[in-house]
Design a protein around this motif. Structure first.
Motif, PDB file in Angstrom:
ATOM      1  N   MET A  41     -10.395 -10.846 -27.097  1.00 42.42           N
ATOM      2  CA  MET A  41      -9.715 -11.093 -25.901  1.00 42.42           C
ATOM      3  C   MET A  41      -9.155 -12.597 -25.518  1.00 42.42           C
ATOM      4  O   MET A  41      -8.295 -12.607 -24.714  1.00 42.42           O
ATOM      5  CB  MET A  41      -9.908 -10.132 -24.828  1.00 42.42           C
ATOM      6  CG  MET A  41     -10.171  -8.604 -25.248  1.00 42.42           C
ATOM      7  SD  MET A  41      -8.414  -8.055 -25.846  1.00 42.42           S
ATOM      8  CE  MET A  41      -7.100  -8.400 -24.541  1.00 42.42           C
ATOM      9  N   TYR A  42      -9.795 -13.416 -26.236  1.00 41.13           N
ATOM     10  CA  TYR A  42      -9.672 -14.763 -25.609  1.00 41.13           C
ATOM     11  C   TYR A  42      -8.436 -15.440 -26.957  1.00 41.13           C
ATOM     12  O   TYR A  42      -8.472 -16.713 -26.669  1.00 41.13           O
ATOM     13  CB  TYR A  42     -10.881 -15.607 -25.756  1.00 41.13           C
ATOM     14  CG  TYR A  42     -11.877 -15.280 -24.674  1.00 41.13           C
ATOM     15  CD1 TYR A  42     -11.476 -14.774 -23.431  1.00 41.13           C
ATOM     16  CD2 TYR A  42     -13.187 -15.101 -25.061  1.00 41.13           C
ATOM     17  CE1 TYR A  42     -12.594 -14.236 -22.542  1.00 41.13           C
ATOM     18  CE2 TYR A  42     -14.276 -14.564 -24.310  1.00 41.13           C
ATOM     19  CZ  TYR A  42     -13.946 -14.228 -22.915  1.00 41.13           C
ATOM     20  OH  TYR A  42     -14.751 -13.823 -21.906  1.00 41.13           O
ATOM     21  N   ILE A  43      -8.241 -14.683 -27.579  1.00 37.10           N
ATOM     22  CA  ILE A  43      -7.401 -15.334 -28.720  1.00 37.10           C
ATOM     23  C   ILE A  43      -6.001 -15.756 -27.885  1.00 37.10           C
ATOM     24  O   ILE A  43      -5.362 -14.982 -27.218  1.00 37.10           O
ATOM     25  CB  ILE A  43      -6.746 -14.224 -29.712  1.00 37.10           C
ATOM     26  CG1 ILE A  43      -8.153 -13.886 -30.797  1.00 37.10           C
ATOM     27  CG2 ILE A  43      -5.688 -14.524 -30.629  1.00 37.10           C
ATOM     28  CD1 ILE A  43      -7.845 -13.020 -31.837  1.00 37.10           C
ATOM     29  N   GLY A  44      -5.581 -16.779 -28.227  1.00 36.47           N
ATOM     30  CA  GLY A  44      -4.287 -17.390 -27.578  1.00 36.47           C
ATOM     31  C   GLY A  44      -4.837 -18.565 -26.680  1.00 36.47           C
ATOM     32  O   GLY A  44      -4.035 -19.386 -26.166  1.00 36.47           O
ATOM     33  N   ALA A  45      -6.261 -18.664 -26.232  1.00 35.19           N
ATOM     34  CA  ALA A  45      -6.949 -19.753 -25.616  1.00 35.19           C
ATOM     35  C   ALA A  45      -6.958 -20.963 -26.471  1.00 35.19           C
ATOM     36  O   ALA A  45      -6.951 -20.920 -27.657  1.00 35.19           O
ATOM     37  CB  ALA A  45      -8.150 -19.516 -24.911  1.00 35.19           C
ATOM     38  N   THR A  46      -6.901 -22.157 -25.699  1.00 39.73           N
ATOM     39  CA  THR A  46      -6.906 -23.553 -26.426  1.00 39.73           C
ATOM     40  C   THR A  46      -8.309 -23.467 -27.064  1.00 39.73           C
ATOM     41  O   THR A  46      -8.565 -24.147 -28.152  1.00 39.73           O
ATOM     42  CB  THR A  46      -6.732 -24.483 -25.308  1.00 39.73           C
ATOM     43  OG1 THR A  46      -5.380 -24.380 -24.836  1.00 39.73           O
ATOM     44  CG2 THR A  46      -6.448 -25.980 -26.258  1.00 39.73           C
ATOM     45  N   ALA A  47      -9.385 -23.526 -26.192  1.00 38.73           N
ATOM     46  CA  ALA A  47     -10.676 -23.627 -26.670  1.00 38.73           C
ATOM     47  C   ALA A  47     -11.726 -22.838 -25.972  1.00 38.73           C
ATOM     48  O   ALA A  47     -11.105 -22.194 -24.949  1.00 38.73           O
ATOM     49  CB  ALA A  47     -11.103 -25.013 -26.289  1.00 38.73           C
TER      50      ALA A  47
END
Length: 496
Positions: A200-206
């Protein structure tokens, strides 16, 4: 000695740029309570210590501690989270006000309590922790209000930190919508995760998991630097993060940015309490990146900051004064830190120009550095405040002087030059002439040797176009790399 940071640049950014950085911190808000006391004896009722209570304190935890760290660094912070409709929420709000944090972005949920963690401390050691919380997902109404607040901030921040303690506040739906919107607006998002699955963190930078969180997600033990490198690469490959930063408590930090991995050892001399270290790291990282530092530089500064916080008991933010002090103590600014790539050099030049300093530029191969070179550079430095040296790469030297040159490799030549007190920066260039460097740097003063008398100095027309100056400096007679090479060859032939 640190590897990436330059002391002057770091100090300037902390003092001048951090106060302009705008950060949104979104996630699980907590109230951290501490009961401080001394161990008097062992209880006759059970084999546990009796703590004689001396004082009680409260502070912000979770996302609140991240926000406190940013505020302590001088940044402009917007804290978004959910609290209950209870007495603890009012105490949390008071702590926010004491930290100069606005309560405007708090969402009140009357169906759940404010999360409270109570730590019992005896003789500077944590004895036990008591947690009062709900981990149920927030309802749709609270989720929407939280999302509205968060999206409203995207037009007014430089970076976002998602502090996800998996307490039901940052729902899958929230993350999906928010990360999509932030990516569209090109706002970097850093995530401190507590979930096992990072999908669910896909799309975050880091992402910045600690060791135990990484082990939980990967279902294996991590011990060596190689273990952490493999783990970071797996996270990046699986979830497409630009960077992965794994905090390793007293063992430091592993950073993977694009394809480059760095293992930074802890800067702490004595560890008292690692709680809050991850919050300190992600806060400093966000501030440093937004202020203009590279990922490696920002991570090194974050590691330095964490080294300060784990020497304290409790979740105490690192203040600007402490960070500046530890920077000074580390003695950053070695010869290596003077060897710069052009983008980094341009940041230094902006600072020097803001300080009203005159910048001079010269260039050369500087193969077999000798007294003629040193004298020349000393005279060049006397003409300006800052001296930048453009250094031909090995390939460039071969084209100019033949296949047998250079005698000394480019990185060795660069480091020897950078060790001179007259030289403030060294930048390598691969072309036959430094004209592109000169156009980028726009020096106030272009300096060459007097052997260019009557010849065209590369870049002189450009420098004159903005009223810069070109100066020629006489060489020391009978001192040149060519003459040294010829002498060595004669000596070698006589020996044979």
């Amino acid at each position: 000695m640190l590897k990436f940071l330059n002391k002057t640049l770091a100090q300037f950014l902390i003092q001048e740029k951090f106060p302009k950085v705008k950060v949104a911190v979104i996630g699980d808000l907590m109230l951290d309570r501490y009961v401080w006391g001394r161990v008097s004896r062992i209880s006759p009722e059970a084999p546990v210590p009796i703590i004689q209570v001396e004082r009680k304190t409260s502070c912000l935890g979770g996302a609140g501690n991240v926000a406190c760290n940013l505020a302590a660094l001088g940044c402009q912070v917007h804290l978004v989270g959910v609290v209950g409709a209870d007495f603890e929420a009012s105490i949390l709000a008071e702590e926010m006000q004491l930290a100069n944090l606005s309560t405007d972005w708090l969402v009140v949920d009357s169906t759940r309590p404010t999360t409270v963690k109570t730590r019992i401390i005896g003789k500077s050691q944590q004895v036990v922790r008591l947690d009062e919380e709900s981990t149920e997902l927030v309802n749709e109404d609270i989720e929407q209000r939280l999302l509205d607040c968060s999206l409203a901030l995207l037009d007014n921040v430089d970076v976002v930190i998602l502090s996800d303690y998996n307490k039901g506040v940052l729902t899958d739906n929230f993350l999906k919508i928010f990360l999509h919107k932030s990516k569209l607006k090109q706002i970097p998002v850093l995530v401190d995760p507590k979930r096992k699955d990072y999908t669910m963190y896909i799309g975050a930078t880091a992402i910045t998991p600690n060791r135990s969180e990484s082990e939980l997600s990967l279902n294996r033990t991590l011990v060596s630097d190689q273990d952490f490198e493999i783990a970071a690469r797996e996270f990046q490959r699986k979830y497409a993060f630009e960077a992965v930063l794994i905090t390793r408590s007293e063992q430091g930090i592993t950073l993977l940015h694009n394809a480059n991995v760095h293992h930074l050892p802890s800067q702490s001399r004595e560890v008292f309490d690692v709680s809050g270290a991850g919050d300190c790291v992600i806060a400093t990282l966000a501030a440093a990146l937004s202020a203009g530092l590279s990922w490696a530089e920002a991570t090194e500064l974050a590691n330095l900051s964490a080294g300060v916080t784990i020497q304290k008991v409790g979740t105490t933010p690192v203040r600007v004064e402490e960070l500046l002090q530890v920077l000074e103590q580390e003695g950053i600014g070695s010869a290596n830190s003077k060897v710069l790539e052009l983008p980094e050099l341009m940041r230094h030049i902006a600072i020097w120009r803001a300080e009203g300093k005159m910048v001079a530029f010269t260039n050369g191969c500087f193969d077999l550095l000798h007294v003629g070179h040193v004298t020349y550079l000393d005279k060049a430095k006397d003409m300006a405040d800052i001296l930048i040296v453009g250094l031909n790469t090995d390939l460039s030297v071969k084209r100019l002087k033949g296949s047998e040159r250079p005698i000394t490799p480019e990185l060795d030549r660069a480091r020897v030059l950078a060790s001179l007190s007259s030289v403030d920066a060294v930048v390598l260039f691969n072309e036959d002439t430094p004209i592109e460097l000169i156009r980028a740097i726009k020096p106030n003063l272009l300096i060459k040797g007097a052997d260019y008398q009557g010849k065209e100095v590369v870049g002189s027309e450009f420098v004159h176009s903005y009223q810069g100056r070109v100066e020629l400096i006489p060489f020391v007679e009978d001192r040149s790399t060519t003459s040294i090479v010829q002498k060595l060859r004669r000596m070698s032939s006589h020996t044979i």
